[in-house]
Write a protein that holds these residues in place. Sequence first.
Motif, PDB file in Angstrom:
ATOM      1  N   GLN A 121      -5.297   5.126 -11.816  1.00 37.68           N
ATOM      2  CA  GLN A 121      -6.196   4.016 -11.488  1.00 37.68           C
ATOM      3  C   GLN A 121      -5.322   2.775 -11.329  1.00 37.68           C
ATOM      4  OE1 GLN A 121      -9.475   4.290 -11.174  1.00 37.68           O
ATOM      5  NE2 GLN A 121      -9.667   6.387 -11.879  1.00 37.68           N
TER       6      GLN A 121
ATOM      7  N   PRO B 279      -4.983  -4.878  -1.874  1.00 42.06           N
ATOM      8  CA  PRO B 279      -5.595  -3.561  -1.684  1.00 42.06           C
ATOM      9  C   PRO B 279      -6.881  -3.645  -0.881  1.00 42.06           C
ATOM     10  CG  PRO B 279      -5.716  -4.247  -3.986  1.00 42.06           C
ATOM     11  CD  PRO B 279      -4.943  -5.287  -3.265  1.00 42.06           C
ATOM     12  N   THR B 280      -7.113  -2.612  -0.089  1.00 43.60           N
ATOM     13  CA  THR B 280      -8.353  -2.526   0.669  1.00 43.60           C
ATOM     14  C   THR B 280      -9.446  -1.950  -0.229  1.00 43.60           C
ATOM     15  OG1 THR B 280      -7.910  -0.277   1.413  1.00 43.60           O
ATOM     16  CG2 THR B 280      -7.047  -2.085   2.798  1.00 43.60           C
TER      17      THR B 280
ATOM     18  N   VAL C 255      -9.108  -0.306  -5.922  1.00 43.10           N
ATOM     19  CA  VAL C 255      -8.349  -1.068  -6.915  1.00 43.10           C
ATOM     20  C   VAL C 255      -9.261  -2.128  -7.529  1.00 43.10           C
ATOM     21  CG1 VAL C 255      -6.382  -2.632  -7.254  1.00 43.10           C
ATOM     22  CG2 VAL C 255      -6.168  -0.662  -5.723  1.00 43.10           C
TER      23      VAL C 255
ATOM     24  N   ARG D  61       1.929   2.055  -3.494  1.00 41.03           N
ATOM     25  CA  ARG D  61       0.817   2.634  -4.260  1.00 41.03           C
ATOM     26  C   ARG D  61       0.575   4.084  -3.834  1.00 41.03           C
ATOM     27  NH1 ARG D  61      -0.638  -2.799  -3.171  1.00 41.03           N
ATOM     28  NH2 ARG D  61      -2.152  -2.316  -1.535  1.00 41.03           N
ATOM     29  N   ASP D  62       0.673   4.327  -2.524  1.00 41.17           N
ATOM     30  CA  ASP D  62       0.517   5.698  -2.017  1.00 41.17           C
ATOM     31  C   ASP D  62       1.617   6.606  -2.558  1.00 41.17           C
ATOM     32  OD1 ASP D  62      -1.717   4.894  -0.598  1.00 41.17           O
ATOM     33  OD2 ASP D  62      -0.662   4.771   1.327  1.00 41.17           O
TER      34      ASP D  62
ATOM     35  N   ALA E  65       0.833  -1.203   0.000  1.00 42.02           N
ATOM     36  CA  ALA E  65       0.000   0.000   0.000  1.00 42.02           C
ATOM     37  C   ALA E  65       0.870   1.256   0.000  1.00 42.02           C
ATOM     38  CB  ALA E  65      -0.940  -0.003   1.199  1.00 42.02           C
TER      39      ALA E  65
ATOM     40  N   ARG F 268       0.698   7.453  -6.077  1.00 39.43           N
ATOM     41  CA  ARG F 268      -0.452   8.377  -6.083  1.00 39.43           C
ATOM     42  C   ARG F 268      -0.074   9.785  -5.648  1.00 39.43           C
ATOM     43  NH1 ARG F 268      -3.308   3.858  -3.509  1.00 39.43           N
ATOM     44  NH2 ARG F 268      -4.712   2.927  -5.050  1.00 39.43           N
TER      45      ARG F 268
ATOM     46  N   ALA G  45     -11.111   0.628   0.292  1.00 37.46           N
ATOM     47  CA  ALA G  45     -10.948   2.077   0.265  1.00 37.46           C
ATOM     48  C   ALA G  45      -9.976   2.534  -0.825  1.00 37.46           C
ATOM     49  CB  ALA G  45     -10.471   2.582   1.621  1.00 37.46           C
ATOM     50  N   GLU G  46      -9.058   1.659  -1.234  1.00 43.03           N
ATOM     51  CA  GLU G  46      -8.100   2.023  -2.286  1.00 43.03           C
ATOM     52  C   GLU G  46      -8.762   2.084  -3.666  1.00 43.03           C
ATOM     53  OE1 GLU G  46      -3.822   0.779  -2.312  1.00 43.03           O
ATOM     54  OE2 GLU G  46      -4.614  -0.733  -0.937  1.00 43.03           O
TER      55      GLU G  46
END
Length: 169
Positions: free
Chosen positions: A100, A138-139, A144, A89-90, A86, A93, A141-142
């Motif tokens: 996406q 991924p959660t 994905v 990915r953060d 995560a 981002r 909330a992400e």
Amino acid sequence: MIQPPAAVVVLMGVSGVGKTTVGRAAADLAGVRFIDADDLHPPANVAKMAAGVPLDDTDRAPWLDAVAAALVTDAPCIMACSALRAAYRDRVRADAPHAQFALLDLDRHTLERRLTERSGHFMPAALLDSQLATLEPPTAAEGVLVLDATRPIDELAAAVAALLVPRVD
């Protein structure tokens, strides 16, 4: 008038899941550039992985910076990038907030078979366990998109290419 950011998709997953194959097909379908994040690794990272040594977060930091920069510079595009944690990915981002993400998901047995049958890639099958241990699914909330990588390539490519359509939040 300020133009909205161009769409970018990061196709993620462990080594051998099909990121490059699906990503190329999706980019062709969408008429955008395909980028393989493996090509952005510094030579020291490639040598380390080729020797069967997993990367750590210190190794990955300059690579993640290059990934994020490419997403901004080369948009619109589809990029194959493991993005296993995560935090990775953060990090992407942070520079490419409109990116996406889609995860190709596959069972360990099939991954191992694919890796042992693959030739010409620096990532050995011996590193599969470290990749699976590093993967943080991924959660919700992400946001994905999780795709079953056993589906036909054309179906997967269509699902990934469809992510390039800007979302209305």
